[in-house]
Design a protein around this motif. Structure first.
Motif, PDB file in Angstrom:
ATOM      1  N   GLU A   1       8.151  -0.629  34.051  1.00 59.69           N
ATOM      2  CA  GLU A   1       6.748  -0.602  34.453  1.00 59.69           C
ATOM      3  C   GLU A   1       6.111   0.660  33.880  1.00 59.69           C
TER       4      GLU A   1
ATOM      5  N   TRP B   1       2.292   6.462  42.416  1.00 55.70           N
ATOM      6  CA  TRP B   1       3.346   5.612  42.966  1.00 55.70           C
ATOM      7  C   TRP B   1       4.206   6.381  43.965  1.00 55.70           C
TER       8      TRP B   1
ATOM      9  N   TYR C   1       6.931  -9.065  44.412  1.00 57.73           N
ATOM     10  CA  TYR C   1       6.225  -8.397  43.318  1.00 57.73           C
ATOM     11  C   TYR C   1       4.740  -8.668  43.477  1.00 57.73           C
ATOM     12  N   ARG C   2       3.955  -7.602  43.726  1.00 54.48           N
ATOM     13  CA  ARG C   2       2.507  -7.720  43.925  1.00 54.48           C
ATOM     14  C   ARG C   2       1.785  -6.704  43.043  1.00 54.48           C
ATOM     15  N   ASN C   3       0.446  -6.763  43.056  1.00 53.04           N
ATOM     16  CA  ASN C   3      -0.340  -5.826  42.246  1.00 53.04           C
ATOM     17  C   ASN C   3      -0.045  -4.368  42.583  1.00 53.04           C
ATOM     18  N   ASN C   4       0.124  -4.073  43.878  1.00 51.37           N
ATOM     19  CA  ASN C   4       0.274  -2.682  44.297  1.00 51.37           C
ATOM     20  C   ASN C   4       1.630  -2.338  44.892  1.00 51.37           C
ATOM     21  N   SER C   5       2.578  -3.250  44.812  1.00 56.82           N
ATOM     22  CA  SER C   5       3.896  -2.931  45.361  1.00 56.82           C
ATOM     23  C   SER C   5       4.976  -3.823  44.755  1.00 56.82           C
TER      24      SER C   5
ATOM     25  N   TYR D   1       2.808   5.578  36.860  1.00 61.06           N
ATOM     26  CA  TYR D   1       1.528   5.972  37.440  1.00 61.06           C
ATOM     27  C   TYR D   1       1.798   7.063  38.476  1.00 61.06           C
TER      28      TYR D   1
END
Length: 167
Positions: free
Chosen positions: A145, A151, A124-128, A148
């Motif tokens: 989530e 995505w 789990y990261r900021n962009n993925s 957006y």
């Protein structure tokens, strides 16, 4: 889908469990006094994980569908762990045929041998977000989530369409 609730007023609810009361620095320990503002931390006992599988869905196409869904949510008759609200059909012809075949196989299988659905967050990261998902038939993967439009989703290396869900 909130796991913790912070509140100064006391909340009486079977769905929340008081975990901790925090006093302002310098105040005396003991019973809460009238007018004293203590921060209370509650755990929502019915929160859902960040990612889970759902089998049932409802398509919201017309204004009356949206109005009914909002009313169901407010009346607490909507169960997001069991049903997802979508704006379009999730299954194309091929995946719908696969889903029907899977359901027929499950019906003929011994119930004791039924595989348990599993969804786990691998990274789990900021962009993925990377997930591991195991299920015995096609289901809808729901992520808690914010949607957006930029995505992208990939299943076994193939890009898949992302559907907005639950408003």
């Amino acid at each position: 889908n909130v796991k913790y609730v912070l509140s100064i007023p006391k909340i009486e609810s079977d769905e929340l469990k008081l975990l901790k009361t925090i006093r302002p620095q310098g105040s005396e320990a003991g019973e809460e006094r009238e007018g004293e503002k203590l921060l209370k931390i509650y755990q929502n006992l019915n929160y859902l994980p960040r990612a889970f599988l759902v089998e049932d869905y409802r398509i919201l196409k017309e204004e009356k569908d949206f109005s009914r869904a909002v009313q169901d949510i407010q009346d607490k008759t909507f169960h997001p762990a069991k049903e997802v609200l979508l704006y379009e059909e999730p299954w194309n012809k091929e995946s719908l045929e696969s889903r029907v075949q899977s359901e027929e196989l499950i019906k003929t299988r011994n119930k004791n041998n039924k595989k348990q659905d599993e969804v786990s967050i691998v990274d789990y990261r900021n962009n993925s977000i990377t997930l591991s998902v195991n299920t015995d038939r096609p289901k809808i993967l729901v992520l808690s989530e914010t949607y957006y439009p930029g995505w992208k989703a990939y299943v076994d290396g193939q890009e898949k369409k992302i559907l907005k869900a639950n408003f």
